[in-house]
Motif scaffolding. Structure first.
Motif, PDB file in Angstrom:
ATOM      1  N   LYS A  68       0.805  -1.235   0.000  1.00 51.86           N
ATOM      2  CA  LYS A  68       0.000   0.000   0.000  1.00 51.86           C
ATOM      3  C   LYS A  68       0.838   1.285   0.000  1.00 51.86           C
ATOM      4  CE  LYS A  68      -4.149  -1.937   2.148  1.00 51.86           C
ATOM      5  NZ  LYS A  68      -5.030  -1.935   3.344  1.00 51.86           N
ATOM      6  N   PRO A  69       1.866   1.425   0.842  1.00 53.13           N
ATOM      7  CA  PRO A  69       2.643   2.679   0.818  1.00 53.13           C
ATOM      8  C   PRO A  69       3.279   2.957  -0.550  1.00 53.13           C
ATOM      9  CG  PRO A  69       3.130   1.425   2.797  1.00 53.13           C
ATOM     10  CD  PRO A  69       2.343   0.510   1.909  1.00 53.13           C
ATOM     11  N   ARG A  71       2.159   1.860  -3.377  1.00 51.35           N
ATOM     12  CA  ARG A  71       1.073   2.215  -4.298  1.00 51.35           C
ATOM     13  C   ARG A  71       0.696   3.686  -4.127  1.00 51.35           C
ATOM     14  NH1 ARG A  71      -3.528  -0.573  -6.652  1.00 51.35           N
ATOM     15  NH2 ARG A  71      -2.899  -2.501  -5.620  1.00 51.35           N
ATOM     16  N   ARG A  72       0.517   4.104  -2.838  1.00 44.86           N
ATOM     17  CA  ARG A  72       0.131   5.491  -2.578  1.00 44.86           C
ATOM     18  C   ARG A  72       1.186   6.465  -3.093  1.00 44.86           C
ATOM     19  NH1 ARG A  72      -1.637   3.449   2.464  1.00 44.86           N
ATOM     20  NH2 ARG A  72       0.323   4.130   3.408  1.00 44.86           N
ATOM     21  N   GLU A  73       2.454   6.116  -2.852  1.00 41.77           N
ATOM     22  CA  GLU A  73       3.537   7.004  -3.279  1.00 41.77           C
ATOM     23  C   GLU A  73       3.575   7.132  -4.803  1.00 41.77           C
ATOM     24  OE1 GLU A  73       8.397   7.477  -2.802  1.00 41.77           O
ATOM     25  OE2 GLU A  73       7.323   5.831  -1.816  1.00 41.77           O
ATOM     26  N   ALA A  76       0.502   9.013  -5.909  1.00 40.40           N
ATOM     27  CA  ALA A  76       0.621  10.421  -5.525  1.00 40.40           C
ATOM     28  C   ALA A  76       1.532  11.168  -6.498  1.00 40.40           C
ATOM     29  CB  ALA A  76       1.157  10.533  -4.097  1.00 40.40           C
TER      30      ALA A  76
END
Length: 213
Positions: A68-69, A71-73, A76
């Motif tokens: 998840k991190p 993916r978010r990065e 973003a």
């Protein structure tokens, strides 16, 4: 921090769109947006594949939480690129609108200047035409005045000639009358002289004197 990243991305996009204006710049922005969409789909597929692998492991949640991190990065980063791209598009459209307004204003200014020049030329031609017409009118008036003066002089001379002719005729008539009267007087005098001589010639002789006693 987010604003700084957006500014950096804008700088990069500004370099990317440097030298491009109008439709070309908008086309470049659209191409970049399509590239971002393609990268997002590719990342989504990659992260979905990692999620699928996580579901095969014993510690599923731990595996998913590690994905998840990242993916978010990644997402973003793409989102920031989209935000910067949208801002670049807004700026480009605003610049294009300003350019079109300036071009329109310049065109209108050129048209107005051309209209002013045309009007000035027409005004000059009208003034020259009025001046020419006035000069022609003055010339015609002066010519008419000269003709009228000549006609008046001719009429005056004609009147003088007629008066002189009448005077000469009257003088000639008077002379003829004088000569006629003189001839009549002379004829009368001759007749009177003849009559006198005839009377004297036909006069009776005087009676004789009586005889003396």
């Amino acid at each position: 921090m987010k604003k700084l990243v957006v500014l950096l991305l804008l700088s990069g996009l500004g370099f990317f769109a440097k030298g491009q204006t109008g439709d070309a710049a908008i086309a470049a922005i659209d191409a970049e947006r399509q590239q971002i969409t393609a990268e997002r789909l590719k990342l989504e597929e990659a992260f979905d594949a990692e999620d699928a692998i996580c579901y095969t492991k014993f510690f599923v949640n731990s595996c998913l939480n590690s994905v998840k991190p990242r993916r978010r990065e990644a997402m973003a980063g793409l989102k920031l690129r989209e935000v910067a791209l949208n801002e670049q598009e807004r700026r480009q459209k605003a610049a294009d609108q300003i350019r079109k307004t300036e071009e329109k204003s310049s065109l209108e200014a050129l048209q107005q200047a051309a209209e002013r020049r045309t009007q000035a030329l027409e005004d000059t031609k009208e003034r020259e035409e009025r001046t020419r017409q006035k000069a022609e009118e003055r010339g015609a008036l002066q010519q008419n005045e000269a003709l009228n003066a000549n006609e008046a002089a001719n009429r005056l001379q004609g009147s003088k000639d007629m008066a002189r002719a009448r005077a000469e005729k009257q003088a000639a008539t008077a002379e003829e009358v004088k000569k006629f009267n003189a001839k009549q007087q002379e004829a009368m005098e001759r007749k009177a002289s003849r009559d006198k001589k005839q009377r004297e010639q036909t006069k009776a002789p005087a009676a004789p004197l009586p005889a003396s006693k």
